[in-house]
Scaffold this active site. Structure first.
Site, PDB file in Angstrom:
ATOM      1  N   GLU A 145       0.870  -1.178   0.000  1.00  0.00           N
ATOM      2  CA  GLU A 145       0.000   0.000   0.000  1.00  0.00           C
ATOM      3  C   GLU A 145       0.901   1.220   0.000  1.00  0.00           C
ATOM      4  O   GLU A 145       1.681   1.428   0.923  1.00  0.00           O
ATOM      5  CB  GLU A 145      -0.890   0.036   1.251  1.00  0.00           C
ATOM      6  N   GLU A 164      -5.435   9.714   9.597  1.00  0.00           N
ATOM      7  CA  GLU A 164      -4.109   9.290  10.038  1.00  0.00           C
ATOM      8  C   GLU A 164      -3.742   9.835  11.414  1.00  0.00           C
ATOM      9  O   GLU A 164      -4.061  10.962  11.740  1.00  0.00           O
ATOM     10  CB  GLU A 164      -3.017   9.769   9.056  1.00  0.00           C
TER      11      GLU A 164
END
Ligand SMILES: Cc1ncc(COP(=O)(O)O)c(C=O)c1O
Ligand SMILES: Cc1ncc(COP(=O)(O)O)c(C=O)c1O
EC number: 4.2.1.20
Lengths: 276, 410, 410, 276
Positions: free
Chosen positions: D46, D57
Site C-alpha cells: 500500500e 491518520e
C-alpha cells in the site's frame, strides 16, 4: 454681620488674603510661613484643613494636601496650630464639610465650630457646602460669632445668588473663573462680570482662583474687588522649598508684599467704595 | 421637584460652580424623565431595546437550583450591550444630555464598565466623551481602556491617591467644575449629589421592572429574596426598586475584600463594605455611609473587583438599610473568586468579579434565602480575565482550573 | 430522511468509522429537530431565549444610515451570550447530543468563538467538553482560550500545518473517529458531512426568522439586501435562510485577506475567499468550493480574522452561489480593520473582525445595495482587541485611534 | 471480482501488506524502501499518495505526509514512481478522495483511475470515501479492472456492512480499532468481533490499524484474518533514518520479515481457509 474681625480687615482698603494648606509640609513650617505672609501684608489668612477628597482643588493644592496628610495633619493638630499662631489678623478655616460634620462626639457641625471659636478662628470657607446644605453650619457660626463665607461662581445668578448673599457673612468669595484652584497667567474676563452682579450687595467681595501676579491683583481690585485671595501661587513657593532666591519664608513674604502692593495700586486707581 | 434626600441621606454637597448645572439637571430630570417630555422615555426605552438588547432574560439556573435545593433565577444583565447593567444608566444620561443640548460627556470609571458603557452610548449618540479612570484601575482593566478608546473616547488617567474609583470621581467633578456649561457628567452609580441617585436608580429600575414581571410569569409568584452586589449600588437599586413594596428580602452584597478590619493609621480599609461597616459622612456630593477614619478622612477601600472598590455607597441604599428594608451583607475576595469559577463551570456564565460576590453570598447563606431566589448577574467577566489569572494563582481557590498555562498573562 | 446534497455539493466524505455515528445523528436530527420529538425544539428555543438572550434586536443604525443615505439595520448577534451567533448552533447541537445520550462533546474552533460557545453550552448542560484549536489561533485568541478553560473545557492545541481552523477540524475528526460511541462532534459551521450543514443552518436560521419579522415590523417591507461575512458560512446561512424565497439580494462577504492571488508553490492562498476564487473539491466530509492547488492539495488560507480563516465553505452556500441566489464578494484585511474602527466609533458597537468584513463591503458598495440593508453583526470584537492593536499598528488605518499607549499589548 | 493480482496475493496463505507514504522523505528512498519490504516478504504494497488533510491518520503518518509534500510529492510524481517500481507484487494506492476527484482535465475520478491503471496500480483504498459516495470511483475501477478496497470499522454493522461488502473488491480492510492509524503495543479486542461479523463474506480480510509486532500479526491471523496491514510501525523506521542497527532499508526488510513470519505462524495455527 457687622463688626467681626473679618469685617474690620476690609476697612482700610483692599485686603490681601493668602491661602496655605496647614501642615504643608509640617506644622512648624506653616507657622513660620503664615507669619511671613502677615509680615508681607496679609489682612486675613485662609488656612486649609486638608481633606482626603479635595474636589474643588487643582493639582497644586491637591499635592499640598497630600504632603500635609502624610505629615500627620488632623483636625485637632490644626486647631492647636491656629491656637499657637497669634498673628493679629483674622484666620479663616478652609475645609470640606465631612471634616466639620464628623468632628466631636455630638452630631452635626456644632462641636467643630465651638472648638474653632475657642482657638481663635474667625470664619469658614467650605467649598463643597452650597447654600442649600449650609443651614446647620450657619446656625452654629451664628451661635459662636463666626463668619461663614460662601463662594459665588461665574455660573451663580438670579435666585441662587440671592439665596447665597442672604446667608453670607465676612466676605463673599468671588470665584474668578470656572474650574478648580490653581495659579494662572491671565485674569479671567468672567471676573468683572461676576463682580458686577454683586453690586447691589454691600458685603466685601474678595476674588480668588488663579491670581498669581501683582498685575492680576491690581486689575482685579481696579475692577471693583475689595480683596484678593491667592493660594496656589503661594503653595507653589512652599512646594519648591528653599532656593538661591531665598528661603521659603523670605520668598513668601516678598510675594505677599508684591501682591498686596498690586491690590493697593488697584485700590488707588478707582473711587474708594463707601464703607459703612 | 423631586426630593433631594432619602431620610437623612443624600443632598447636594458640591461646589457652588456646579449648582446651576445641577439645578438644570433637576429640571431636565423632572421634565424628560419623570414627565416624558418630547417622548424622552419612549426614545430611551426604544434605544435600550434595539441598541442595548433589552429585555434581558430571567433564566432559571438549573445547576444552582439543584445545588441549593431551591429555585435560583438569574437576571441576565451580563447580556446587555457592553456586558453589564451599566448601559441602562449611561445611555439614559447620555440621551438626557443630548436632549439638554450638551455636547460633551465626562464620566468616571472604576472597573471600566461604566466607562465603556458611556463611551458606547456617546458613540451611538454622536457625543464627545472623556473618561477619568484611576491609574491602578487602568492597569487592572486594560481591555476596557482599549474598548473606550475604540469607541472614540479619551481616557484620562488619574494618578492621585491609590488611583481607583474614588479618585476618578473627584477628578471628574473637577473637570465638571470647569466645563459645566457645555458638559454633562454621567455619573456611574446611584451616588453623587441629587438628582443623580434618584435618576440613576430610575434608569436602572428597568432591571426589577422586567424581573418582577418575569418571575411572576415563570413561577406565578414573587421571589423570596433578591441578591445583588453593591459597589455604588446602581445594579442593587435597579434590581431592588420594584420589589421594595413587596414582601421580598433584599440583600446588598458588598465586597468584604481581604478583611473587615480597618487600618486607621494607614488610612486603608481592606474592603469596600460601607453599608456593613461604614459610618455616616459626606462624600462626592451626598451624605451617606462611608469608609472613613475617626477624623472624617476617607479611607482607601479595597476589593479584588475594581467595580466594587469604592469607599461610599448610594444614599438611598444607606437609607433602606437603616430602615431595615435592605440587608447589607458581604463576602471576601476568596469567596468571590471561588464563585467566579463555580458559576463559570456550573452554568456556563462567566460573571464579572463584582457579580461573583452575589453568588458567593448565595453559596454561604442559601438555606436562609427561601424557595425562590433571584440573583442579579450585573455583568460578564471578560474584562476580568487577567485579574482572575493573577488572583487565582496567588491563592488556593477551590475548583479553579489549572492556571499554569496562563502564567505571564493572556 | 433529509437530502444529503445541495445540488452538486455536500455529501458524506468521512471515514467509515464515523458513518454509523453520522447515521445516528441523521436519525436524531430528523426526529428531534425536524419532528420536535420529546419537545426538543421547544426546549431548544426556551434555552436560546433564557440562557442565550434571544431574540436579538434588529437595530436601526442611525450614523450608518446617514453616512450611506439609506436605511441600514443591524442584526445584533453580538448580543448573544458568548458574544457571537455561534451559540445558536453550539447550544442546539449540545442539547441534541444530550437527547441522544452522549456524554462527551468535542469541537474545533478557529477564532475561539465556536469553542467558547460550545464550552458554555456544555457547562450549561453538564456535558464534558474538549476543544481543538490550532496553535496559531491559540496565540491570536488567548482570552477565548481562557474562557473555555473557565467553563471547564479542555483546550487541545493542534500543531500540524499552520495551526488554524482547517487543522483543528481535521484533528477533531480524528478524535471523533476514536471516541464516536459516546461522543458528539459539535461542528462549528455549516460545513462537514451531511447532516451537519443542514442541521447547523436550521439552528442558525433563527437569525433570519427573527430579522425577517423585525424588518417587516420596522419598515413594513422586506430588505433590499442582506450582508453577512462568510467563513464556514453559518452566520451567512443563518442570516439568509428565511430570505431565500424573497426578492432580497444576499451578499456573502468573504475575507480577501492580503490578496486574491495564490502562491501555488508555497501552498498558500493569502485569503479565505473560497466562494469567490475557489474550485470544487472534497474537504472535511463534503464536496464544496475550496482553496486548493491544481493537484487538489488544500491551501493554507489567511485572514486577519481567525474565524474566517478557512479554505472551505458550506456546501449549501456554494450551491446558492452557483444558482445565482447568493452573491459572493470579498474585502481585504485593511478594509476589515478600517471598518472595525468605523463601526466602533460611529455606532458604539465594537464588532468582531469577522463581522467587520460585512461592514467593509457596505462601505465600498453601499450605492448598489438598495434602500433597506440588513447587516448581520455576527459577533462582538472583545476577543480581537489584541489582534487589532497589532494589526492596526502595522498598517496605516484610516480613522484608527492612536495605538501608542497599547504597544506591548493589553 | 476474480483473478485480479490482488486476489492472487492472498492465494498462498496469509498476506503481509506494508504501507509507506510515497516520497517520504523522497522518491528514490521510497523505491529503495518498497523493494526492501518486498524482499522481507510483502505480498501487496500500500503506497500512500499524500494529501494535505489526512483526517484518518495518526501523527506518525501525518508527519510522513508532511515530509513527502515538502519533498515535492505530487500525483504525477507518484504515478511515475509506481511506474518505475517493478516489484512483482500488487500496488494499492491509498489516498484521499479530493486528489482522485481533482486529477486531470475531465470531471470525476476517471482520469485518475485511467492513469493509475496505466502505471500498474492494482487498487485503491480511500479512507474518506464511504460506500455512499463511492459509485463514481467504483465504476471507473470496474472500467479499468482495478480493485476498490473498503474499510470496515468496528462500528460498521448490519445494513451498512452489507452495503460495503456489496461494493468491495480485492480485500476488505478491517480496521482493528476505532481511531486513526498509528502503531500500538497491544491488539484490540474489537478485532476478533469485527472479523466474526465478516464470516459470511468470502472476500479476503486484511486487518490494519495499530499492528506493530510479530505477536500482533500472529494473533490476528490466528483470529481469522487473511492478511495484516502495517503502516505506522514501518513509517517510524523511515522517520528514524539510518542507525547503528542498520540502514532504513535493512531495518525495514528485517521488520517485514518478522511480521510476515508472525502472519505465517498465525496461519499455521488455524485451519486454512478454503480458497476458491
Ligand atoms: C459588573 C458590575 N457589577 C457591579 C458593579 C458595581 O457598581 P454598582 O454597585 O453601581 O452596580 C460594577 C461597577 O463597575 C460592575 O461593572
Ligand atoms: C463573530 C464571527 N463571525 C463569523 C464567523 C465565521 O463563521 P461562519 O461563517 O460559520 O459564521 C466566526 C467564526 O468564528 C465568528 O466568530
Amino acid at each position: 454681620m457687622s463688626g467681626s474681625r473679618i469685617d474690620e480687615a476690609f476697612a482700610d482698603g483692599p485686603a490681601f488674603i493668602p491661602y496655605l494648606a496647614a501642615g504643608d509640609p509640617n506644622i512648624e513650617s506653616t507657622k513660620e510661613y503664615v507669619r511671613a505672609l502677615v509680615r508681607g501684608g496679609a489682612d486675613i489668612v485662609e488656612l486649609g484643613l486638608p481633606f482626603s477628597e479635595p474636589i474643588a482643588e487643582g493639582s497644586t493644592i491637591q499635592n499640598a494636601i497630600v504632603r500635609s496628610l502624610e505629615g500627620g495633619m488632623t483636625p485637632d493638630a490644626y486647631f492647636d496650630l491656629v491656637e499657637d499662631l497669634d498673628i493679629g489678623v483674622p484666620v479663616v478655616c478652609m475645609t470640606y464639610y465631612n471634616l466639620i460634620y464628623r468632628y466631636g462626639e455630638e452630631e452635626g457641625p456644632e462641636p467643630f465650630v465651638r472648638r474653632a471659636a475657642k482657638v481663635g478662628i474667625d470664619g469658614f470657607v467650605v467649598p463643597d457646602l452650597p447654600a442649600e446644605e449650609a443651614d446647620p453650619l450657619r446656625e452654629a457660626c451664628d451661635e459662636y460669632g463666626l463668619d461663614l463665607i460662601f463662594i459665588v461662581a461665574p455660573t451663580t445668578r438670579g435666585e441662587r445668588l440671592r439665596r447665597i448673599m442672604d446667608r453670607v457673612s465676612g466676605y463673599v468669595y468671588v470665584q474668578a473663573r470656572l474650574g478648580t484652584t490653581g495659579a494662572r497667567t491671565d485674569v479671567s474676563d468672567q471676573t468683572d462680570t461676576s463682580l458686577g452682579r454683586l453690586d447691589e450687595w454691600d458685603v466685601p467681595k474678595a476674588v480668588g482662583f488663579g491670581i498669581s501676579e501683582r498685575e492680576h491683583a491690581e486689575r482685579i481690585v481696579t475692577g471693583g474687588a475689595d480683596g484678593i485671595i491667592v493660594g496656589s501661587a503661594l503653595v507653589d513657593i512652599v512646594a519648591e522649598g528653599d532656593t538661591d532666591d531665598g528661603t521659603v519664608a523670605e520668598r513668601l513674604e516678598r510675594k505677599a508684599r508684591e501682591l498686596k502692593e498690586g491690590a493697593l495700586a488697584g485700590g488707588e486707581s478707582r473711587p474708594q467704595p463707601e464703607r459703612p | 421637584m423631586s426630593q433631594s434626600k432619602f431620610g437623612r441621606y443624600g443632598g447636594q454637597y458640591v461646589p457652588e460652580a456646579l449648582m446651576p448645572a445641577i439645578e438644570e439637571l433637576e429640571d431636565a430630570y423632572q421634565r424628560y424623565v419623570l414627565e416624558n417630555e418630547e417622548g424622552f422615555v419612549d426614545d430611551f426605552r426604544a434605544r435600550l431595546r434595539d441598541f442595548g438588547g433589552r429585555p434581558t432574560p430571567l433564566q432559571h439556573a438549573e445547576a444552582l437550583s439543584a445545588r441549593y435545593d431551591r429555585e435560583v433565577y438569574l437576571k441576565r444583565e451580563d447580556l446587555l450591550h457592553g456586558g453589564a447593567h451599566k448601559l441602562n444608566n449611561a445611555l439614559g444620561q447620555a440621551l438626557l444630555a443630548k436632549y439638554m443640548g450638551k455636547e460633551r460627556i465626562i464620566a468616571e470609571t472604576g472597573a471600566g464598565q461604566h466607562g465603556t458603557a458611556t463611551a458606547m452610548a456617546c458613540a451611538h449618540l454622536g457625543l464627545d466623551c472623556e473618561i477619568y479612570m484611576g491609574e491602578r484601575d487602568i492597569n487592572r482593566q486594560r481591555p476596557n481602556v482599549f474598548r473606550m478608546r475604540l469607541n472614540g473616547a479619551e481616557v484620562n488617567p488619574v494618578t492621585t491617591g491609590r488611583g481607583t474609583l474614588k479618585e476618578a470621581i473627584s477628578e471628574t467633578m473637577r473637570d465638571w467644575a470647569t466645563s459645566v456649561e457645555d458638559t454633562h457628567y454621567v455619573i456611574g452609580s446611584v451616588v453623587g449629589p441629587h438628582p443623580f441617585p434618584r435618576m440613576v436608580r430610575d434608569f436602572q429600575a428597568v432591571i426589577s421592572e422586567e424581573a418582577r414581571d418575569q418571575v411572576i410569569e415563570k413561577t406565578g409568584g414573587l421571589p423570596d429574596s433578591v441578591l445583588a452586589c453593591a459597589g455604588g449600588g446602581s445594579n442593587t437599586m435597579g434590581a431592588f426598586h420594584e420589589f421594595t413594596g413587596d414582601d421580598t428580602d433584599l440583600y446588598a452584597v458588598e465586597a468584604g475584600g481581604s478583611s473587615l478590619e480597618v487600618d486607621e493609621e494607614g488610612g486603608v480599609a481592606p474592603n469596600s463594605a460601607s453599608l456593613s461597616t461604614g459610618s455616616e459622612g459626606v462624600l462626592h456630593g451626598a451624605r451617606t455611609k462611608l469608609l472613613q477614619d475617626s477624623d472624617g478622612q476617607i479611607m482607601e477601600s479595597h476589593s479584588v473587583s475594581s467595580g466594587l472598590d469604592y469607599a461610599g455607597v448610594g444614599p438611598e441604599l444607606a437609607h433602606l438599610v437603616d430602615e431595615g428594608r435592605v440587608t447589607p451583607v458581604n463576602v471576601d475576595d476568596d469567596g468571590a473568586l471561588e464563585s467566579f469559577h463555580r458559576l463559570s463551570q456550573l452554568e456556563g456564565i462567566i460573571p464579572a468579579l463584582e457579580t461573583a460576590h452575589a453568588f458567593a453570598f448565595l453559596e454561604e447563606e442559601y438555606e436562609d434565602l427561601g424557595e425562590i431566589v433571584i440573583v442579579n448577574v450585573s455583568g460578564r467577566g471578560d474584562k476580568d480575565l487577567e485579574s482572575v489569572i493573577e488572583e487565582t494563582a496567588e491563592r488556593d481557590i477551590e475548583g479553579a482550573p489549572d492556571m499554569d498555562v496562563f502564567q505571564g498573562g493572556l
